[in-house]
Motif scaffolding. Structure first.
Motif, short mmCIF file in Angstrom:
data_model
loop_
_atom_site.label_atom_id
_atom_site.label_comp_id
_atom_site.label_asym_id
_atom_site.label_seq_id
_atom_site.Cartn_x
_atom_site.Cartn_y
_atom_site.Cartn_z
N ALA A 81 0.82 -1.37 0.00
CA ALA A 81 -0.05 -0.02 -0.19
C ALA A 81 1.03 1.16 -0.12
CB ALA A 81 -0.83 -0.11 1.28
N HIS A 82 1.93 1.07 0.60
CA HIS A 82 2.83 2.23 0.70
C HIS A 82 3.52 2.76 -0.72
CE1 HIS A 82 5.97 5.16 2.27
NE2 HIS A 82 6.73 4.49 1.62
N PHE A 83 3.95 1.79 -1.26
CA PHE A 83 4.68 1.87 -2.48
C PHE A 83 3.75 1.91 -4.05
CE2 PHE A 83 8.35 -0.28 -0.57
CZ PHE A 83 9.42 0.58 -0.46
N TYR A 84 2.55 1.40 -3.72
CA TYR A 84 1.68 1.65 -4.81
C TYR A 84 0.36 2.31 -4.28
CZ TYR A 84 4.68 -2.35 -6.45
OH TYR A 84 5.66 -3.08 -6.83
N GLY A 85 0.53 3.61 -3.80
CA GLY A 85 -0.41 4.44 -3.60
C GLY A 85 -1.51 4.46 -4.55
N GLY A 86 -2.86 4.62 -4.12
CA GLY A 86 -3.98 4.63 -5.03
C GLY A 86 -4.51 3.35 -5.56
N THR A 87 -3.95 2.20 -5.07
CA THR A 87 -4.19 0.92 -5.33
C THR A 87 -4.76 0.25 -4.23
OG1 THR A 87 -2.37 -0.28 -4.91
CG2 THR A 87 -2.54 0.49 -7.20
N ARG A 88 -5.46 -0.97 -4.32
CA ARG A 88 -6.26 -1.79 -3.23
C ARG A 88 -5.76 -3.21 -3.46
NH1 ARG A 88 -11.23 -3.62 -4.69
NH2 ARG A 88 -12.06 -2.71 -6.71
N ALA A 89 -6.02 -4.09 -2.38
CA ALA A 89 -5.92 -5.53 -2.64
C ALA A 89 -6.86 -6.28 -3.00
CB ALA A 89 -5.61 -5.93 -0.98
N GLY A 90 -6.83 -6.95 -3.87
CA GLY A 90 -7.88 -7.76 -4.51
C GLY A 90 -7.27 -9.17 -4.91
N ASN A 91 -8.19 -10.16 -5.50
CA ASN A 91 -7.74 -11.46 -5.56
C ASN A 91 -8.25 -11.88 -7.06
OD1 ASN A 91 -8.26 -14.83 -5.66
ND2 ASN A 91 -7.26 -13.97 -3.48
#
Length: 539
Positions: A81-91
């Motif tokens: 989450a820190h390095f890829y700001g603006g993204t969210r976890a998914g599957n």
């Protein structure tokens, strides 16, 4: 991505120059001696640079991920989450790809130096192999259906039968002028190549042939790896259906592939593809891109809900980044439209299953299916670890947990990474953020101390002038713009290159590539100049 050649860096005084050159002026700032003026007109004999990080600083830094895990006790979800700001976890399971989709990987070692001409795929195995014509194109976008990934024709071989290749036999697949393939067998890879040169095929008329394992099954897949890796005891891909196939690489050791090998005709050129499942692929890339020894660093507590040292969180972050990058790459058209991705630094390094350790398999399995999705998370929705967006830093077990709600409109984010950000990422696809974990963890231990956090490079003027081309002898560099983040004024965005025959404006990345610098975060340094000799009175 990690590279094997380690630059030896030493501590230097931090520079704060807004431009490249910070020359030392002797004699109270006077540079009047004719000898010095002549030297300035020629430029230095050697250009010396100091800098930070590798690449362009976009996305995750691998050394930073390790430092965040070991020093700051961050879990892999927070690192991502820190390095890829603006993204969210998914599957990927919520995207209709199943839990372990198939993808095709271009074997770049079977290409010439220009990446145009291909060489015959030569494959062997200690088990029985089955050779069949393909009934369709290999997968580009990852697919959940094995039948789509490994479709073979029932019309292969004499009487419509597949061809059976005995154990410890090599097969050379050669593309003929009419677009069909011929197969040549030998007791070793070298013998099979010689048979192809002599023109004595054991089969002809094949269409983009596929080599499979015992009885036409996929060789060496991770069918049972989940059970062993779940207990932290996994190994390389489980050979549940027989030993893996091995690609006989030109000029190198054979590469074990836990899947199938397909030969493809791309615009009249031979291409070699490894058709593998995602979990095997992720474990293979983690093994090639991040040292397994990192999983032994740091305390077991407070991060160790898994009972593993903190450094293992870096490998889990790497596994999610690898999976996200591969899915996004394939869904955007893949490698020239005929493969999901390639196996080199042009994409992600994948060297098969022979380099995979238990810890690499475990990192892939404990993060199974997890990717980064574009867009902000809806309130109250959990990530794939079971932790809410606001509590990722301090709670939630790694892997397993709740699966995100299906999101048919979600897109998987391409998640680039490099060995080192130097202490700051750059603003691009993701917001720029400081990278506190990038610095050395343990001096004197090569695999625990980042050699790219601070580096020095010396480049002879003659070599740099040739690399730049068309400007004559390089005389001077003038930085036009930096990004303002971190020491030295940050990364060079644009600079002017001034030579004896002209000048040119380049991006910082273009200049770094020409000069052989690890990144575009650099500054020129020059040793202090000797004072000019005193002027002699005229007589």
């Amino acid at each position: 991505m990690l590279v094997s050649a380690v630059l030896v860096s030493t501590a230097i005084t931090a520079l704060a120059c807004p431009t490249l050159a910070c020359p030392t002026l002797a004699g109270g700032g006077r540079v009047a001696a004719p000898l010095r003026a002549e030297a300035a007109a020629r430029g230095p004999a050697v250009w010396r640079f100091v800098g930070h990080g590798t690449g362009d600083g976009d996305g995750m830094g691998q050394w930073g991920a390790l430092g965040d895990a070991v020093r700051l006790h961050w879990r892999y979800q927070r690192i991502l989450a820190h390095f890829y700001g603006g993204t969210r976890a998914g599957n990927i399971g919520s995207l209709g790809l199943g839990s372990d989709p198939w993808l095709s990987v271009l074997v770049t070692t079977n290409l010439d130096a220009a990446g145009v001409r291909g060489y015959d795929p030569v494959v062997t195995s200690s088990g029985t192999m089955t050779l069949a014509s393909s009934a369709g194109a290999p997968p580009v976008a990852p697919t959940a259906a094995p039948s789509a990934a490994l479709a073979v024709s029932a019309e292969t071989g004499p009487g419509g039968r597949s061809l059976v290749v005995p154990p410890n036999t090599a097969v050379d697949l050669h593309l003929e002028r009419d677009g069909t393939w011929s197969a040549f067998e030998g007791r070793s890879c070298g013998v099979a190549r010689r048979e192809a040169a002599r023109g004595s095929p054991s089969a002809t008329g094949l269409h983009d042939p596929v080599l499979l394992g015992v009885g036409g099954a996929v060789a060496g897949t991770a069918a049972t790896a989940a059970a062993t890796a779940g207990a932290g005891q996994g190994g390389a891909s489980s050979a549940a259906s027989g030993p893996p196939l091995r690609i006989c690489r030109r000029g190198g050791t054979p590469e074990s592939v836990p899947g199938a090998i397909e030969a493809v005709d791309h615009l009249g050129y031979e291409r070699t593809l490894a058709v593998v499942q995602m979990q095997d692929y992720v474990a293979g890339v983690v093994a090639a891109e991040m040292p397994a020894a990192w999983a032994t660093l740091g305390p077991v507590a407070p991060v160790g809900a898994q009972g593993l040292p903190a450094g293992f969180q870096a490998l889990e972050a790497q596994a999610v980044a690898v999976r996200s990058y591969a899915v996004a790459y394939g869904r955007s058209g893949g490698w020239n439209g005929y493969a999901t991705i390639c196996d080199s630094v042009l994409c992600q390094v994948y060297a098969g299953s022979g380099v995979v350790s238990a810890v690499d398999v475990s990192a892939a399995q404990r993060t199974a299916g997890q990717v980064r999705l574009a867009g902000a998370r809806a309130a109250g929705v959990t990530d794939s670890s079971g932790a809410s967006a606001g509590s990722r830093a301090g709670s939630g077990a790694s892997g397993g947990g709740a699966t995100p709600s299906p999101d048919s409109g979600a897109s998987v984010t391409a998640t680039p990474y490099s060995a080192s950000t130097g202490g700051w990422t750059s603003a691009g696809a993701f917001p720029a953020v400081p990278d506190r974990g990038d610095a050395c963890l343990e001096r004197g231990v090569s695999w625990a101390c980042n050699p790219y956090h601070l580096w020095r490079v010396a480049v002879p003027t003659a070599a740099l002038s040739r690399a730049l081309g068309g400007l004559g002898r390089l005389l001077r560099l003038r930085v036009i713009e930096r990004n303002g983040l971190g020491a030295l004024g940050g990364r060079v965005l644009r600079l002017e290159v001034i030579g004896s025959a002209g000048h040119r404006t380049l991006s910082g990345l273009s200049f770094a590539a020409a000069a052989g610098l690890p990144s575009n975060w650099f500054a020129e340094t020059r040793p202090p100049q000797s004072p000019a000799p005193p002027a002699t009175a005229a007589t």
